[in-house]
Design an enzyme around this catalytic site. Structure first.
Site, mmCIF file in Angstrom:
data_model
loop_
_atom_site.group_PDB
_atom_site.id
_atom_site.type_symbol
_atom_site.label_atom_id
_atom_site.label_comp_id
_atom_site.label_asym_id
_atom_site.label_seq_id
_atom_site.Cartn_x
_atom_site.Cartn_y
_atom_site.Cartn_z
ATOM 1 N N ASP A 15 0.548 -0.948 0.330
ATOM 2 C CA ASP A 15 0.230 0.517 -0.031
ATOM 3 C C ASP A 15 1.004 1.387 -0.136
ATOM 4 O O ASP A 15 0.509 2.173 0.394
ATOM 5 C CB ASP A 15 -1.141 -0.048 1.197
ATOM 6 C CG ASP A 15 -1.819 -0.923 0.995
ATOM 7 O OD1 ASP A 15 -2.435 -1.552 -0.275
ATOM 8 O OD2 ASP A 15 -2.042 -1.611 2.874
ATOM 9 N N LYS A 18 2.487 2.189 -4.930
ATOM 10 C CA LYS A 18 3.224 1.803 -6.133
ATOM 11 C C LYS A 18 2.176 1.885 -7.889
ATOM 12 O O LYS A 18 2.358 2.095 -8.343
ATOM 13 C CB LYS A 18 3.262 0.091 -6.572
ATOM 14 C CG LYS A 18 3.810 0.044 -5.172
ATOM 15 C CD LYS A 18 4.578 -1.666 -5.155
ATOM 16 C CE LYS A 18 3.251 -2.210 -4.325
ATOM 17 N NZ LYS A 18 2.753 -1.943 -3.241
ATOM 18 N N GLY A 42 -4.071 -4.194 -4.493
ATOM 19 C CA GLY A 42 -5.409 -3.078 -4.938
ATOM 20 C C GLY A 42 -4.529 -1.751 -5.038
ATOM 21 O O GLY A 42 -3.752 -1.175 -4.481
ATOM 22 N N HIS A 43 -4.221 -1.695 -6.412
ATOM 23 C CA HIS A 43 -3.405 -0.236 -7.106
ATOM 24 C C HIS A 43 -3.814 0.370 -7.212
ATOM 25 O O HIS A 43 -4.693 0.530 -8.139
ATOM 26 C CB HIS A 43 -2.863 -0.814 -8.298
ATOM 27 C CG HIS A 43 -1.163 -1.697 -8.058
ATOM 28 N ND1 HIS A 43 0.109 -1.959 -8.429
ATOM 29 C CD2 HIS A 43 -1.417 -2.234 -6.207
ATOM 30 C CE1 HIS A 43 -0.031 -2.818 -7.909
ATOM 31 N NE2 HIS A 43 -0.503 -3.197 -6.517
ATOM 32 N N GLN A 224 2.006 -5.867 -2.862
ATOM 33 C CA GLN A 224 2.622 -5.580 -1.642
ATOM 34 C C GLN A 224 3.781 -5.350 -1.554
ATOM 35 O O GLN A 224 4.042 -4.349 -2.006
ATOM 36 C CB GLN A 224 1.950 -7.376 -1.083
ATOM 37 C CG GLN A 224 0.949 -8.444 -1.470
ATOM 38 C CD GLN A 224 0.392 -8.840 -2.489
ATOM 39 O OE1 GLN A 224 1.979 -9.371 -3.181
ATOM 40 N NE2 GLN A 224 -0.106 -8.337 -3.021
HETATM 41 P P1 IMP Z 1 -3.082 -12.361 1.350
HETATM 42 O O1 IMP Z 1 -1.914 -12.698 0.633
HETATM 43 O O2 IMP Z 1 -4.213 -12.016 0.753
HETATM 44 O O3 IMP Z 1 -2.905 -14.743 1.878
HETATM 45 O O4 IMP Z 1 -2.481 -11.464 3.152
HETATM 46 C C1 IMP Z 1 -1.724 -12.083 3.888
HETATM 47 C C2 IMP Z 1 -1.209 -10.803 4.808
HETATM 48 O O5 IMP Z 1 -0.875 -9.668 3.073
HETATM 49 C C3 IMP Z 1 -2.381 -9.998 5.284
HETATM 50 O O6 IMP Z 1 -2.355 -9.160 6.288
HETATM 51 C C4 IMP Z 1 -2.615 -8.996 3.938
HETATM 52 O O7 IMP Z 1 -3.602 -7.614 5.056
HETATM 53 C C5 IMP Z 1 -1.515 -8.802 3.330
HETATM 54 N N1 IMP Z 1 -1.673 -8.281 2.020
HETATM 55 C C6 IMP Z 1 -2.068 -9.266 1.290
HETATM 56 N N2 IMP Z 1 -1.394 -7.913 0.062
HETATM 57 C C7 IMP Z 1 -2.016 -7.243 0.627
HETATM 58 C C8 IMP Z 1 -1.701 -5.649 -0.180
HETATM 59 O O8 IMP Z 1 -1.330 -5.588 -1.278
HETATM 60 N N3 IMP Z 1 -1.222 -4.634 0.369
HETATM 61 C C9 IMP Z 1 -0.992 -4.858 1.848
HETATM 62 N N4 IMP Z 1 -1.272 -6.104 2.117
HETATM 63 C C10 IMP Z 1 -1.674 -7.067 1.547
#
Ligand code: IMP
Length: 424
Positions: A15, A18, A42-43, A224
């Site tokens: 977040d 990017k 989510g970009h 991420q």
């Molecule tokens: P998952 O990848 O959806 O399984 O989530 C694993 C961890 O990564 C959790 O703490 C999510 O909140 C975090 N996470 C996954 N995708 C994002 C992102 O795009 N931005 C911020 N945190 C993320």
């Protein structure tokens, strides 16, 4: 002469912004390629008064003349992708001509999403705070050599492969408490797959080799952030892919010696969504004020993001692991108006102060802070306030790379290139 690939990635917990930076620098690159993650991302991009959120499609899609590749390291949910395409088409973006999917990218099935939810529910208090998009179970099937790939959609036995995988998932789901499931999930998925077949599939490693050999530059777009990396993040509170620079090599099939610049994106403060350690977290009114002013709510899940001070040991770690050559600092405007700000310069850990990331960030970590002067309101059309220049210089000295982009608001136009020469 063969061109090089640049990489843009998150240097914190995701977040960082990017999407906005990719959109700003996209005109420099004929090809933008996503290399890992999936619809957990989510970009957000804002321009001409409109907000767009991308989950799977690279952030270059709004620029005509830019090709957008979803690389082999990405996991694709056909339902999410087709919804994303429809939303873009509805506002007149010509997505289909600008989008390529790697045949080697893995597909997220509805049962992957159910497995994600079942696994999180069983973890109880230890849950990761997953976005529940099926990311973990899909990467498990990839490494377990059971996955279904985009290229499989071109095979005559695709439905047999799909059914075998679903049967396996049903057996696994029998190990968990029963989960509520949408009744028409399979039909919706198969419909989306039928539409996804109309998109262009490529052998992306060959495609990118051709692009680079023809002298065109490629930008690899991460999702991420470094501290959510499966190997180097705050395990187990991480995502299931390599979010670091090396992930761009494996997630696209581009060799390390073809990488030139690595742009690390960070916020002037830190945020984290989901569970896991966050040493500089502000569990007070100030944290809430930053959340409100910075609109720190997840663009995929809407969850409130945890907010805290900038963490320099963590940023230095990200610079090192990724080989960051330049940094983009986002959201300095959110901290404007404070009389002073703090930065974490080290951690007190096991009785001594360290500037390195310890193996375990969950226990015995106390941030050591330096207090600095705050700054007033700032805009991209005026010179930066002195105190903000000082803050940036402090970061550059601490991590050893220049901050070349300063973003002072969500819009494309609210961006300042500090040292444009370093970018080109
Ligand atoms: P998952 O990848 O959806 O399984 O989530 C694993 C961890 O990564 C959790 O703490 C999510 O909140 C975090 N996470 C996954 N995708 C994002 C992102 O795009 N931005 C911020 N945190 C993320």
């Amino acid at each position: 002469m063969s061109a090089r690939m640049d990489v843009l990635l998150g240097a914190q917990w995701g977040d960082e912004g990017k999407g906005k930076v990719v959109d700003v620098i996209a005109p420099e690159y004929p090809v933008i390629a996503r290399f890992q993650g999936g619809p957990n991302a989510g970009h957000t991009l804002i321009f001409e008064g409109r907000k767009h959120v991308l989950h799977t499609i690279p952030s270059g899609v709004f620029r005509g003349g830019t090709m957008n590749l979803v690389g082999n390291g990405v996991v694709i949910d056909p339902i999410v992708l087709m919804k994303e395409i429809s939303a873009l088409e509805a506002v007149g973006v010509d997505v289909r001509d600008r989008l390529l999917l790697s045949r080697r990218a893995h597909l997220i099935l509805p049962t992957h999403r159910t497995l994600d939810a079942a696994s999180e529910a069983e973890k109880g208090k230890q849950r990761i705070g997953s976005t529940l998009k099926g990311i973990g179970p899909t990467y498990m099937d990839k490494t377990g050599r059971n996955g279904l790939r985009v290229g499989d959609l071109e095979r005559s036995d695709m439905m047999d492969r799909y059914s075998a995988l679903v049967r396996k998932h049903e057996r696994l789901l029998g190990l968990y408490e029963p989960m509520e499931r949408p009744v028409d999930a399979e039909t919706e998925w198969l419909d989306a797959v039928a539409r996804l077949r109309e998109l262009r599939f490529v052998d992306s490693e060959n495609y990118l080799d051709d692009v680079l050999r023809s002298g065109k530059r490629v930008l690899a777009e991460g999702a991420q952030g470094t501290l959510l990396d499966i190997d180097f993040g705050t395990y187990p509170f991480v995502t299931s892919s390599n979010t670091i620079c090396a992930g761009a090599c494996t997630g696209l099939g581009v060799a390390p010696n073809r990488i030139e610049k690595v742009v690390g994106i960070f916020k002037a403060y830190c945020t984290r969504v989901g569970s896991g350690p966050f040493p500089t977290e502000l569990n007070d009114e100030l944290g809430e004020a930053i959340r409100a002013k910075g609109r720190e709510f997840g663009s995929t899940t809407g969850r409130a993001r945890r907010c805290g001070w900038l963490d320099l040991p963590a940023l230095r770690y990200a610079v090192t692991i990724n080989g960051v050559t330049e940094l983009a600092m986002m959201k300095a405007d959110v901290l404007a108006g404070m009389s002073s700000v703090r930065v974490c310069t080290g951690y007190r850990h096991q009785g001594r102060v360290t500037e390195r990331m310890p193996y375990d960030l969950t226990t015995d970590i106390e941030p050591v802070y330096q207090e600095m002067d705050g700054w007033g309101e700032c805009s991209a059309s005026d010179p930066l306030p002195k105190a903000l220049e000082h803050y940036i210089a402090h970061i550059e000295a601490a991590v050893g790379v220049p901050v070349t982009i300063v973003s002072l608001g969500p819009d494309r136009a609210e961006t300042l290139l500090r040292n444009a020469a370093a970018l080109h």
